[in-house]
Design an enzyme around this catalytic site. Structure first.
Site, mmCIF file in Angstrom:
data_model
loop_
_atom_site.group_PDB
_atom_site.id
_atom_site.type_symbol
_atom_site.label_atom_id
_atom_site.label_comp_id
_atom_site.label_asym_id
_atom_site.label_seq_id
_atom_site.Cartn_x
_atom_site.Cartn_y
_atom_site.Cartn_z
ATOM 1 N N LYS A 28 -5.822 -7.239 0.069
ATOM 2 C CA LYS A 28 -5.939 -6.472 -1.049
ATOM 3 C C LYS A 28 -6.555 -7.572 -2.310
ATOM 4 O O LYS A 28 -6.139 -7.566 -3.240
ATOM 5 C CB LYS A 28 -4.634 -6.057 -1.933
ATOM 6 C CG LYS A 28 -4.540 -5.095 -2.749
ATOM 7 C CD LYS A 28 -5.145 -3.606 -2.590
ATOM 8 C CE LYS A 28 -5.348 -3.027 -3.749
ATOM 9 N NZ LYS A 28 -5.965 -1.445 -3.680
ATOM 10 N N TYR A 44 7.944 -11.788 1.687
ATOM 11 C CA TYR A 44 9.329 -11.711 2.288
ATOM 12 C C TYR A 44 10.167 -12.924 2.135
ATOM 13 O O TYR A 44 11.257 -12.878 1.992
ATOM 14 C CB TYR A 44 9.211 -11.647 4.087
ATOM 15 C CG TYR A 44 9.110 -9.939 4.445
ATOM 16 C CD1 TYR A 44 8.126 -9.270 4.303
ATOM 17 C CD2 TYR A 44 10.050 -9.590 5.204
ATOM 18 C CE1 TYR A 44 7.992 -8.075 4.598
ATOM 19 C CE2 TYR A 44 10.157 -8.205 5.534
ATOM 20 C CZ TYR A 44 8.869 -7.564 5.180
ATOM 21 O OH TYR A 44 8.808 -6.228 6.021
ATOM 22 N N ASP A 70 3.963 -0.063 11.463
ATOM 23 C CA ASP A 70 4.666 1.216 11.887
ATOM 24 C C ASP A 70 3.713 2.429 11.964
ATOM 25 O O ASP A 70 3.776 3.116 12.660
ATOM 26 C CB ASP A 70 5.689 1.513 10.782
ATOM 27 C CG ASP A 70 7.119 0.951 11.124
ATOM 28 O OD1 ASP A 70 7.170 0.011 11.958
ATOM 29 O OD2 ASP A 70 8.214 1.446 10.357
ATOM 30 N N ASP A 124 3.985 -5.294 7.872
ATOM 31 C CA ASP A 124 5.053 -4.316 8.507
ATOM 32 C C ASP A 124 4.770 -2.786 8.425
ATOM 33 O O ASP A 124 4.928 -2.049 8.959
ATOM 34 C CB ASP A 124 5.991 -4.935 7.175
ATOM 35 C CG ASP A 124 7.601 -3.893 7.488
ATOM 36 O OD1 ASP A 124 7.826 -3.768 8.835
ATOM 37 O OD2 ASP A 124 7.957 -3.360 6.312
ATOM 38 N N ASP A 179 -5.605 -0.490 1.479
ATOM 39 C CA ASP A 179 -5.482 1.236 1.346
ATOM 40 C C ASP A 179 -6.619 1.765 2.208
ATOM 41 O O ASP A 179 -6.214 2.783 2.970
ATOM 42 C CB ASP A 179 -5.603 1.503 -0.056
ATOM 43 C CG ASP A 179 -6.635 1.034 -0.704
ATOM 44 O OD1 ASP A 179 -7.518 0.030 -0.002
ATOM 45 O OD2 ASP A 179 -6.963 1.161 -2.046
#
Ligand code: IPM
Ligand code: MG
Length: 349
Positions: free
Chosen positions: A189, A139, A249, A245, A221
């Site tokens: 990851k 970001y 959600d 982020d 994942d």
């Protein structure tokens, strides 16, 4: 001492739900003797319209000087192709105030469990918190867009990872002391990214300071999959900005509505509290938005910034009672207006 609260109503349904949140704050404060003052400031699209910038200087000054900040929501499709977007104000505010730790608790209200997209047996016992690193990573790395190529840089330092890990471990230890599982799931990851390799090393180092907390690692994942197949297995999740982020959600829909989830962002200075949902421009101005996540954000502020467990649990109890009494906004399958939902909560209070 009177608490100074900066109020950022923002865009879309923001002003409507902020109004509801402030009315509940006033009522809870009166009952518990909590003293405060409010300073409302333009932010997001509303500030672009008024001052040409989503985070005007005086808004930032007010936020810096505050003891806590309440934010409703920002964003509007009107700015989709504009040179300055409301979201830039939010990212600038996070970065200027150093709000590195974003806390998003996920809980299922029994009275709303039928709204979950998951089968009842899957959501039973779900109660976890996502701790998202908020001021680093991709970001805030360099972003370059050219005609035929683009580049976004993902940077993390050990210090940035360490401090967010401490937040997650302290939370897991506190949850364990209160009867929780005491598990930190660190999500990365690591099979591909260098930043994730460092993330995992630092997670292991920090874990040494918290012998009562169990650390586990998940790749992002497979974590996304587990959040659907077995969400009850999570206790505290800690992850980098971008993964956080996305996963927060995903986590937020487990409850069946975005309308009931608050969040907190902490740094060295004042903390910021906001609903996890957006500005819902499609229903703005109609008086039908669900005010509950804003109201629960007020409760979170009272507890986490002002140590007012009394006022916080009063509000949370009132929300629960109002929901149990059957009053529901449209997103919850009812037809109550923002005003009626707020009135039910005020009555329960
Ligand atoms: C959030 C939002 C923001 C983010 C947007 C509005 C920039 O999605 O708070 O999760 O990506 O962090
Ligand atoms: Mg988001």
């Amino acid at each position: 001492m009177s608490a100074r609260i900066t109020v950022l109503a923002g865009d879309g349904i923001g002003p409507e739900i902020m109004d509801a949140g402030l009315r509940v704050l006033a009522a809870a404060a009166e009952k518990t003797g909590f003293e405060y003052s409010l300073d409302a400031q333009p932010f997001g699209g509303a500030a672009i319209d008024a001052a040409g910038h989503p985070l005007p200087e005086q808004t930032l000054e007010s936020a810096r000087a505050a003891d806590a900040i309440l934010l409703a929501a920002i964003g509007s499709p009107r700015y989709d192709n504009a040179p300055v977007r409301p979201e830039q104000g939010l990212l600038a505010l996070r970065s200027q105030l150093g709000l590195y730790a974003n806390i998003r608790p996920v809980r299922i209200f029994d009275s709303l469990s039928h709204l979950s997209p998951l089968k009842p047996e899957r959501i039973e016992g779900v109660s976890f918190t996502v701790v998202r690193e908020l001021t680093g990573g991709i970001y805030f790395g360099e972003h370059t867009l050219k005609d035929d190529s683009a580049r976004d840089v993902n940077d993390y330092t050990r210090a940035e990872i360490e401090r967010i890990m401490h937040v997650a471990f302290r939370l897991a230890a506190a949850r364990k002391a209160a009867g929780g599982a005491g598990i930190v799931t660190s999500i990365d990851k690591q099979n591909v990214l260098a930043t994730s390799k460092l993330w995992r090393i630092v997670a292991e180092d920090v874990a040494q300071h918290y012998p009562d907390v169990t650390l586990e690692h998940q790749l992002v994942d497979s974590a996304a999959m587990l959040m659907i197949t077995n969400p009850a297995r999570f206790d505290v999740i800690v992850t980098e900005n971008l993964f956080g982020d996305i996963l927060s959600d995903e986590a937020s829909v487990l409850a069946g509505t975005l309308g009931v989830m608050p969040s907190a962002s902490h740094g060295e200075g004042p903390s910021l509290y906001e609903p996890i949902h957006g500005s819902a421009p499609d229903i703005a101005g109609q008086g039908i938005a669900n005010p509950i996540s804003m109201i629960l954000s007020v409760a979170m502020m009272l507890r986490e910034s002002f140590d007012r467990e009394d006022a916080a649990s009063l509000i949370e109890g009132a929300v629960q009672a109002a929901l149990e009494s059957g009053v529901r906004t449209r997103d919850l399958g009812g037809d109550a207006s923002t005003e009626q939902m707020t009135a039910a909560i005020l009555a329960a209070l």
